[in-house]
Structure formats: structure tokens, C-alpha cells
Enzyme design. Structure first.
Site, short mmCIF file in Angstrom:
data_model
loop_
_atom_site.label_atom_id
_atom_site.label_comp_id
_atom_site.label_asym_id
_atom_site.label_seq_id
_atom_site.Cartn_x
_atom_site.Cartn_y
_atom_site.Cartn_z
NE ARG A 15 -3.78 -2.13 1.94
CZ ARG A 15 -4.82 -1.63 2.88
NH1 ARG A 15 -5.39 -1.34 3.91
NH2 ARG A 15 -5.65 -2.89 2.79
CG ASP A 59 -12.85 7.18 8.64
OD1 ASP A 59 -14.04 5.58 8.97
OD2 ASP A 59 -11.78 6.69 8.76
C1 LIG Z 1 -14.37 -1.52 8.33
S1 LIG Z 1 -14.74 -0.13 8.27
C2 LIG Z 1 -15.62 -0.35 8.99
C3 LIG Z 1 -17.25 1.03 8.68
C4 LIG Z 1 -18.48 0.37 9.10
N1 LIG Z 1 -18.46 0.48 10.50
C5 LIG Z 1 -18.75 0.01 8.94
O1 LIG Z 1 -19.04 -1.59 9.43
O2 LIG Z 1 -19.00 -0.95 7.76
C6 LIG Z 1 -13.12 0.64 9.65
C7 LIG Z 1 -12.92 2.28 9.58
O3 LIG Z 1 -12.45 2.63 11.13
C8 LIG Z 1 -11.52 3.59 10.98
N2 LIG Z 1 -10.14 3.61 11.67
C9 LIG Z 1 -9.68 2.86 12.15
N3 LIG Z 1 -8.85 3.23 13.20
C10 LIG Z 1 -9.65 4.20 13.72
C11 LIG Z 1 -9.04 6.00 15.24
N4 LIG Z 1 -8.53 5.08 15.61
N5 LIG Z 1 -10.11 6.03 14.79
C12 LIG Z 1 -11.53 6.48 13.93
N6 LIG Z 1 -11.16 5.88 13.02
C13 LIG Z 1 -10.26 4.41 12.49
C14 LIG Z 1 -10.63 3.37 9.53
O4 LIG Z 1 -9.96 4.00 8.69
C15 LIG Z 1 -12.45 2.01 8.20
O5 LIG Z 1 -13.04 3.28 7.86
#
Ligand SMILES: C[S@@+](CC[C@H](N)C(=O)[O-])C[C@H]1O[C@@H](n2cnc3c(N)ncnc32)[C@H](O)[C@@H]1O
Length: 266
Positions: free
Chosen positions: A34, A140
Site C-alpha cells: 500500500r 473517521d
Molecule cells: C472496515 S471500516 C468499518 C466501516 C463501518 N463502520 C462498517 O461496519 O461497515 C473501519 C474504519 O475504521 C477507521 N478507523 C480505524 N482506526 C481508527 C481510529 N483510530 N480512529 C478513527 N477511525 C479509525 C478506518 O479508517 C475505517 O474507515
């Protein structure tokens, strides 16, 4: 392809775990793949050189996190939560509620499908009842997904699990491939950048928090601390919805277990 040395890999894993909670210790190849194009764009010849570049440079750090986060999501994901929202949470939270205002947060919202699905459920549930404010906050760390969420353009694949009536009512498509979400749904969600590892910047508590499929990338200690922060920022009787493969350790945080992935503050 530029490879990470063992020392560089450990340094990056520690940095990301400390600052963002995400555990990438088993994702060496993913990191290399990535970040490969970013290193090429920056014209650097090693990861050490790249780390020196991002240290103290918040713009570069954001670019790196935009690449390293996993953002897969879609409308009506884990539909049990939306059914529970309609059948239990909304009737319970709105009963005898004088201020007619619900505070709802989609934490780790990715490209917005979770928050927008919740708005559709609430629109349908509230129907003609007027005067309710149920706008959602959606946050996010990835600025790339937040921009995409605000645009509200989705693939047919992402809408597959939505009822057909909602698809035609709330989206516009010309080619059947890409779908534009209507403004009436978009305006109900406020998107903000927020790192869940930082202290929460909120003054008022929430009625409902979605934090689904975010903590799967965190280690247990980080999860426990975050779940305690969610507990503290929920109103008594408020709900936390997490991903179906996730759990809350109730000997650590005093949430009441309702059913798998649904918890309530007593
Ligand atoms: C797989 S997605 C989940 C999206 C949605 N909640 C769902 O269940 O479909 C996980 C998201 O968590 C965010 N994320 C990961 N670590 C984070 C952090 N420390 N603070 C805020 N967002 C975070 C990532 O950028 C990503 O967009």
C-alpha cells in the site's frame, strides 16, 4: 519494490499502534504494497527516509493513514442492527422525550454507508412525526473516505442489500453502475475527521453509538480503553452497537449485554 527492514517494520508497527490503535504486526506485505506508490511519488529510496519525511508532517501522516486503513463497508451491513434500531431502540429512546433530539454517532464511518442507512431507517420510522432532530455525527481518521462519504456516490454493489424502494427513492443513477445519494439523506449526516485514540471532543452525551468493524484491528487493551470511553460518553440507557465478530469484555466495562454485538449502558 522497496522492502521494509525488520527494524523499519517494527518502528512503523509501534508508531501506528501507539497513535491510531491499529495493530499491523501481521501485515508486513500489506504495508509494503500500500505504501509502495507513496514512496515512489515522494521519490525516496527507503522506508527510513519516508519516516523522516512524515515525522511531524501532519499532511504526509494523513496520506499514509489514508493508504493503510481498511475501509470496506456497504449499505445495510449487518441488518440485525437496523432492525433492532427500528423495533427497539427508537421506540425506547423517543418515549417521553421532551427535547425531540437524538444524538447518534457512527464512529469509524468509512465512506458513510452505515450512517446513511441509519438515516433511512429513521426517516421511515419517524414518518410524519414532525419536529425530531436525528442528525448523525459520522467520524473517521481517513480523510479520503470522509470526502467520498460527503460526495455520496456509490457502486451498485454497495447498494445491493438495500430495499429496492429505498434504492429508487434515495438514489439517482444514469448508467445503473454508479448511484448518487439524494441531498435529503446527505444533509442529515455531519462528517468529521476524528482519531478514536484521542480524547473525545464532545460536551454532550450520545443516545446511540455505532462502532462496527473498527476495533477488529485494535489489541485488547486498546479496545477496552475505547469501550470505556464509549460507555462514559453514552447517556444512561444509551446503546453501543459493535461488529458481529466483536465482543465487549464485561468484567472490564460495565455494559449490559443485550444480544451479540448490542450493548446498553445501565
Ligand atoms: C472496515 S471500516 C468499518 C466501516 C463501518 N463502520 C462498517 O461496519 O461497515 C473501519 C474504519 O475504521 C477507521 N478507523 C480505524 N482506526 C481508527 C481510529 N483510530 N480512529 C478513527 N477511525 C479509525 C478506518 O479508517 C475505517 O474507515
Amino acid at each position: 519494490m522497496i522492502h521494509l527492514t525488520d527494524r523499519e517494520f517494527q518502528e512503523l508497527v509501534d508508531f501506528i499502534r501507539t497513535n491510531f490503535g491499529i495493530n499491523l504486526s501481521k501485515k508486513r506485505l500489506l504495508i509494503e504494497a500500500r505504501l509502495f506508490s507513496v514512496l515512489a511519488e515522494k521519490n525516496v529510496s527507503s522506508f527510513t527516509e519516508y519516516f523522516n519525511l512524515i515525522r511531524g508532517n501532519s499532511k504526509e501522516l494523513i496520506t499514509m493513514m489514508n493508504r493503510l486503513t481498511t475501509n470496506h463497508t456497504y449499505f445495510m451491513r449487518e441488518p440485525r442492527h437496523f432492525e433492532y434500531l427500528k423495533n427497539v431502540i427508537l421506540p425506547e429512546l423517543t418515549e417521553n422525550r421532551r427535547d425531540k433530539c437524538l444524538r447518534i454517532w457512527s464512529a469509524g464511518c468509512s465512506t458513510g454507508e452505515e450512517a446513511y442507512t441509519a438515516v433511512m431507517v429513521m426517516r421511515e420510522w419517524f414518518g410524519l412525526q414532525s419536529g425530531w432532530d436525528y442528525r448523525l455525527l459520522a467520524t473517521d481518521i481517513s480523510t479520503r473516505v470522509l470526502e467520498s462519504a460527503k460526495h455520496g456516490v456509490y457502486s451498485a454493489e454497495s447498494l445491493r442489500d438495500l430495499p429496492a424502494g429505498w434504492r429508487s427513492r434515495y438514489f439517482h443513477t444514469q448508467d445503473g453502475q454508479t448511484y448518487l445519494l439524494s441531498d435529503e439523506i446527505k444533509k442529515e449526516v455531519i462528517f468529521r475527521s476524528l482519531n478514536l485514540m484521542n480524547p473525545f471532543p464532545f460536551h454532550r452525551p450520545f443516545d446511540l453509538i455505532f462502532c462496527r468493524n473498527v476495533m477488529i484491528y485494535f489489541d485488547q487493551e486498546t479496545k477496552n480503553k475505547l469501550i470505556q470511553k464509549f460507555y462514559d460518553i453514552l447517556k444512561p440507557g444509551g446503546y453501543l452497537l459493535i461488529g458481529h465478530s466483536e465482543t465487549v469484555q464485561r468484567d472490564v466495562v460495565p455494559f449490559q449485554y443485550i444480544e451479540p454485538s448490542i450493548y446498553q449502558r445501565g
